[in-house]
Design an enzyme around this catalytic site. Sequence first.
Site, PDB file in Angstrom:
ATOM      1  N   HIS A  72      11.759  18.184   4.995  1.00  0.00           N
ATOM      2  CA  HIS A  72      11.956  18.323   6.438  1.00  0.00           C
ATOM      3  C   HIS A  72      13.424  18.074   6.778  1.00  0.00           C
ATOM      4  O   HIS A  72      13.976  17.032   6.438  1.00  0.00           O
ATOM      5  CB  HIS A  72      11.083  17.316   7.214  1.00  0.00           C
ATOM      6  CG  HIS A  72       9.640  17.731   7.287  1.00  0.00           C
ATOM      7  ND1 HIS A  72       8.784  17.226   8.226  1.00  0.00           N
ATOM      8  CD2 HIS A  72       8.910  18.589   6.525  1.00  0.00           C
ATOM      9  CE1 HIS A  72       7.590  17.775   8.060  1.00  0.00           C
ATOM     10  NE2 HIS A  72       7.640  18.601   7.025  1.00  0.00           N
ATOM     11  N   TYR A 200       7.342  12.846  17.336  1.00  0.00           N
ATOM     12  CA  TYR A 200       7.220  11.479  17.871  1.00  0.00           C
ATOM     13  C   TYR A 200       7.168  11.616  19.393  1.00  0.00           C
ATOM     14  O   TYR A 200       8.103  12.146  19.996  1.00  0.00           O
ATOM     15  CB  TYR A 200       8.440  10.634  17.496  1.00  0.00           C
ATOM     16  CG  TYR A 200       8.510  10.232  16.042  1.00  0.00           C
ATOM     17  CD1 TYR A 200       9.016  11.097  15.075  1.00  0.00           C
ATOM     18  CD2 TYR A 200       8.068   8.973  15.627  1.00  0.00           C
ATOM     19  CE1 TYR A 200       9.090  10.726  13.736  1.00  0.00           C
ATOM     20  CE2 TYR A 200       8.142   8.588  14.293  1.00  0.00           C
ATOM     21  CZ  TYR A 200       8.648   9.465  13.352  1.00  0.00           C
ATOM     22  OH  TYR A 200       8.714   9.097  12.029  1.00  0.00           O
ATOM     23  N   PRO A 292       5.782   0.980  11.503  1.00  0.00           N
ATOM     24  CA  PRO A 292       5.935   2.275  10.820  1.00  0.00           C
ATOM     25  C   PRO A 292       6.674   3.342  11.632  1.00  0.00           C
ATOM     26  O   PRO A 292       6.935   4.419  11.132  1.00  0.00           O
ATOM     27  CB  PRO A 292       4.491   2.706  10.537  1.00  0.00           C
ATOM     28  CG  PRO A 292       3.648   1.877  11.409  1.00  0.00           C
ATOM     29  CD  PRO A 292       4.386   0.639  11.726  1.00  0.00           C
ATOM     30  N   LYS A 296      10.012   3.406   7.432  1.00  0.00           N
ATOM     31  CA  LYS A 296      10.889   2.654   6.530  1.00  0.00           C
ATOM     32  C   LYS A 296      10.173   1.780   5.511  1.00  0.00           C
ATOM     33  O   LYS A 296      10.769   1.359   4.524  1.00  0.00           O
ATOM     34  CB  LYS A 296      11.823   1.753   7.368  1.00  0.00           C
ATOM     35  CG  LYS A 296      12.840   2.510   8.181  1.00  0.00           C
ATOM     36  CD  LYS A 296      13.898   3.160   7.299  1.00  0.00           C
ATOM     37  CE  LYS A 296      14.470   4.410   7.925  1.00  0.00           C
ATOM     38  NZ  LYS A 296      14.298   5.587   7.088  1.00  0.00           N
ATOM     39  N   TYR A 384      17.299   7.389  10.055  1.00  0.00           N
ATOM     40  CA  TYR A 384      15.983   7.934   9.700  1.00  0.00           C
ATOM     41  C   TYR A 384      15.992   8.494   8.269  1.00  0.00           C
ATOM     42  O   TYR A 384      15.063   8.238   7.487  1.00  0.00           O
ATOM     43  CB  TYR A 384      15.564   9.025  10.696  1.00  0.00           C
ATOM     44  CG  TYR A 384      14.086   9.389  10.587  1.00  0.00           C
ATOM     45  CD1 TYR A 384      13.650  10.306   9.634  1.00  0.00           C
ATOM     46  CD2 TYR A 384      13.129   8.794  11.397  1.00  0.00           C
ATOM     47  CE1 TYR A 384      12.296  10.623   9.502  1.00  0.00           C
ATOM     48  CE2 TYR A 384      11.775   9.109  11.279  1.00  0.00           C
ATOM     49  CZ  TYR A 384      11.371  10.020  10.329  1.00  0.00           C
ATOM     50  OH  TYR A 384      10.030  10.329  10.192  1.00  0.00           O
TER      51      TYR A 384
HETATM   52  P1  FAS Z   1       1.697  -2.913  -1.214  1.00  0.00           P
HETATM   53  O1  FAS Z   1       1.044  -3.799  -0.198  1.00  0.00           O
HETATM   54  O2  FAS Z   1       1.567  -1.438  -1.115  1.00  0.00           O
HETATM   55  O3  FAS Z   1       1.143  -3.286  -2.671  1.00  0.00           O
HETATM   56  C1  FAS Z   1       0.932  -4.638  -3.038  1.00  0.00           C
HETATM   57  C2  FAS Z   1      -0.140  -4.649  -4.116  1.00  0.00           C
HETATM   58  O4  FAS Z   1      -0.297  -6.000  -4.571  1.00  0.00           O
HETATM   59  C3  FAS Z   1      -1.494  -4.195  -3.589  1.00  0.00           C
HETATM   60  O5  FAS Z   1      -2.048  -3.218  -4.429  1.00  0.00           O
HETATM   61  C4  FAS Z   1      -2.332  -5.477  -3.584  1.00  0.00           C
HETATM   62  O6  FAS Z   1      -3.686  -5.237  -3.868  1.00  0.00           O
HETATM   63  C5  FAS Z   1      -1.677  -6.275  -4.697  1.00  0.00           C
HETATM   64  N1  FAS Z   1      -1.858  -7.728  -4.562  1.00  0.00           N
HETATM   65  C6  FAS Z   1      -1.849  -8.458  -3.435  1.00  0.00           C
HETATM   66  N2  FAS Z   1      -2.067  -9.770  -3.713  1.00  0.00           N
HETATM   67  C7  FAS Z   1      -2.220  -9.854  -5.075  1.00  0.00           C
HETATM   68  C8  FAS Z   1      -2.467 -10.916  -5.963  1.00  0.00           C
HETATM   69  N3  FAS Z   1      -2.617 -12.169  -5.536  1.00  0.00           N
HETATM   70  N4  FAS Z   1      -2.565 -10.649  -7.296  1.00  0.00           N
HETATM   71  C9  FAS Z   1      -2.403  -9.365  -7.747  1.00  0.00           C
HETATM   72  N5  FAS Z   1      -2.172  -8.298  -6.936  1.00  0.00           N
HETATM   73  C10 FAS Z   1      -2.076  -8.548  -5.612  1.00  0.00           C
HETATM   74  N6  FAS Z   1       5.207   2.554   5.519  1.00  0.00           N
HETATM   75  C11 FAS Z   1       5.841   3.684   5.891  1.00  0.00           C
HETATM   76  O7  FAS Z   1       6.987   3.891   5.469  1.00  0.00           O
HETATM   77  N7  FAS Z   1       5.225   4.590   6.708  1.00  0.00           N
HETATM   78  C12 FAS Z   1       3.943   4.411   7.152  1.00  0.00           C
HETATM   79  O8  FAS Z   1       3.402   5.246   7.861  1.00  0.00           O
HETATM   80  C13 FAS Z   1       3.234   3.261   6.770  1.00  0.00           C
HETATM   81  N8  FAS Z   1       1.930   3.063   7.163  1.00  0.00           N
HETATM   82  C14 FAS Z   1       1.281   1.915   6.772  1.00  0.00           C
HETATM   83  C15 FAS Z   1      -0.054   1.667   7.147  1.00  0.00           C
HETATM   84  C16 FAS Z   1      -0.713   0.490   6.754  1.00  0.00           C
HETATM   85  C17 FAS Z   1      -2.142   0.254   7.180  1.00  0.00           C
HETATM   86  C18 FAS Z   1      -0.040  -0.475   5.979  1.00  0.00           C
HETATM   87  C19 FAS Z   1      -0.706  -1.762   5.574  1.00  0.00           C
HETATM   88  C20 FAS Z   1       1.289  -0.240   5.596  1.00  0.00           C
HETATM   89  C21 FAS Z   1       1.942   0.959   5.979  1.00  0.00           C
HETATM   90  N9  FAS Z   1       3.257   1.225   5.582  1.00  0.00           N
HETATM   91  C22 FAS Z   1       3.912   2.342   5.944  1.00  0.00           C
HETATM   92  C23 FAS Z   1       3.965   0.289   4.775  1.00  0.00           C
HETATM   93  C24 FAS Z   1       3.545   0.489   3.331  1.00  0.00           C
HETATM   94  O9  FAS Z   1       3.688   1.819   2.968  1.00  0.00           O
HETATM   95  C25 FAS Z   1       4.332  -0.469   2.497  1.00  0.00           C
HETATM   96  O10 FAS Z   1       5.697  -0.489   2.861  1.00  0.00           O
HETATM   97  C26 FAS Z   1       4.227  -0.195   1.023  1.00  0.00           C
HETATM   98  O11 FAS Z   1       2.875  -0.131   0.676  1.00  0.00           O
HETATM   99  C27 FAS Z   1       4.954  -1.314   0.291  1.00  0.00           C
HETATM  100  O12 FAS Z   1       4.634  -1.237  -1.026  1.00  0.00           O
HETATM  101  P2  FAS Z   1       4.461  -2.579  -1.890  1.00  0.00           P
HETATM  102  O13 FAS Z   1       5.629  -3.460  -1.659  1.00  0.00           O
HETATM  103  O14 FAS Z   1       4.151  -2.120  -3.267  1.00  0.00           O
HETATM  104  O15 FAS Z   1       3.231  -3.348  -1.248  1.00  0.00           O
HETATM  105  C1  PHB Z   2       2.771   9.212   8.303  1.00  0.00           C
HETATM  106  O1  PHB Z   2       2.784  10.435   8.026  1.00  0.00           O
HETATM  107  O2  PHB Z   2       1.828   8.454   7.974  1.00  0.00           O
HETATM  108  C2  PHB Z   2       3.940   8.637   9.062  1.00  0.00           C
HETATM  109  C3  PHB Z   2       5.083   9.395   9.214  1.00  0.00           C
HETATM  110  C4  PHB Z   2       6.164   8.856   9.913  1.00  0.00           C
HETATM  111  C5  PHB Z   2       6.062   7.589  10.445  1.00  0.00           C
HETATM  112  C6  PHB Z   2       4.912   6.826  10.275  1.00  0.00           C
HETATM  113  C7  PHB Z   2       3.833   7.359   9.582  1.00  0.00           C
HETATM  114  O3  PHB Z   2       7.117   7.067  11.137  1.00  0.00           O
END
Ligand code: FAS
Ligand code: PHB
Length: 389
Positions: A72, A200, A292, A296, A384
Amino acid sequence: MRTQVAIIGAGPSGLLLSQILHKAGIDSVVLERKSLDYVLGRIRAGVLEQGLVDMLDAAGVGSRMHAEGHVHDGTELSFENKRHRIDFKALTGKSVMVYGQTEVTKDLVDARQGADAKLIYEAEDVALHDFDTDKPWVTYRKDGVEHRIDCDYIAGCDGYHGVSRASAPQSVLKTFERIYPFGWLGILSETPPVSDELIYARHERGFALCSMRSDVLSRYYVQVPLDDKVEAWSDERFWDELRLRIDEKAADTIVTGPSIEKSIAPLRSFVAEPMKFGRMFLVGDAAHIVPPTGAKGLNLAASDVHYLSQALIAFYSERDGGLIEAYSENALRRIWKAERFSWWMTGLMHTFPDAAPFEQRMQLAELDYVTSSTAGAAAMAENYVGLPY
Ligand code: FAS
Ligand code: PHB
């Protein structure tokens, strides 16, 4: 068991770190408390900065992303029933890649399993020991059997609710937090995206976002009150509300369909400092959370992995510990700038329950400035697409 780096968590941070270390000849073990299916079932981020795309390519896991992802060159800001395009390519020379975090995780799992990596799923009661000495170790239980892993370093890639930050000396740990007075209700639907690029939308009824995962898989969000429940949102109610918040052209052309995933995520800004405690590092969501809005979260996890993997490679290849000592400072400098952008974009696009009419006018003036000034648009675009590592 002994390894060089014990990695806690098999989300994108842990898997990407493990893959990059493997490519540099550094041994690691990844401990994940959930099952592989559970981890792969999570629907999260959708936008990858160029820095993350480059890291996935260097790690040898970028081919499916380039085949199935969408580049994009811009995004659209919608307000007062008009859409305004922010042209990333013209303003910064860069683009973003739209490719789901779930797919990134799948590609990393495939690569790690292909290299016979030690990925241990359903590892219970992971505990971190003696990371304030030069002989740290980790314990966990699997199928009722206790295990110990001796290592040189521990990477806490276990997310916001993980054990690593909780194991840090609380007298040293400093946290900074902002909880937003709303959440995002998101759905996934097997429908064609309403637009070629993300939209957005700022509307007095609340924020909305039109995103996608492919030409036939769309991702939509609407801002909801913090106490709202998914059960209160039928698909029909969701589509009706989304149509009210996006511009008329999008509302008239959007293709709706049954949701295949529907969930509410809270929004918070959070940073833990420092990110190094002796021989234990905090990485990704274990150290920071962003709303989100600025896309980032995943991308900040990637830059942490960049700084830490570079530091570990320098240590193991040249016995140079300089980057290890500088990890926290280097990572936090980029983290705080992404926190600022995510906070700014959230403030720009959402309706705040307690906002006075003056603040609402300030939002519209800021949107008018960003969409009518080259300098204003460039400031948004360079954040961004991702600030330099
Ligand atoms: P993660 O949380 O992905 O991974 C951590 C891992 O550690 C998990 O698999 C967990 O099960 C494991 N873990 C936890 N405790 C443990 C323990 N005690 N022992 C062993 N393992 C353990 N970011 C965006 O950029 N755009 C978005 O749209 C966006 N939407 C999101 C929506 C939701 C609902 C959430 C929760 C996050 C969202 N994020 C988004 C942020 C997300 O993408 C995170 O930044 C990303 O998953 C970070 O990756 P990790 O640091 O690997 O953490
Ligand atoms: C998504 O596609 O899940 C998404 C994209 C951009 C954002 C947040 C979520 O800023």
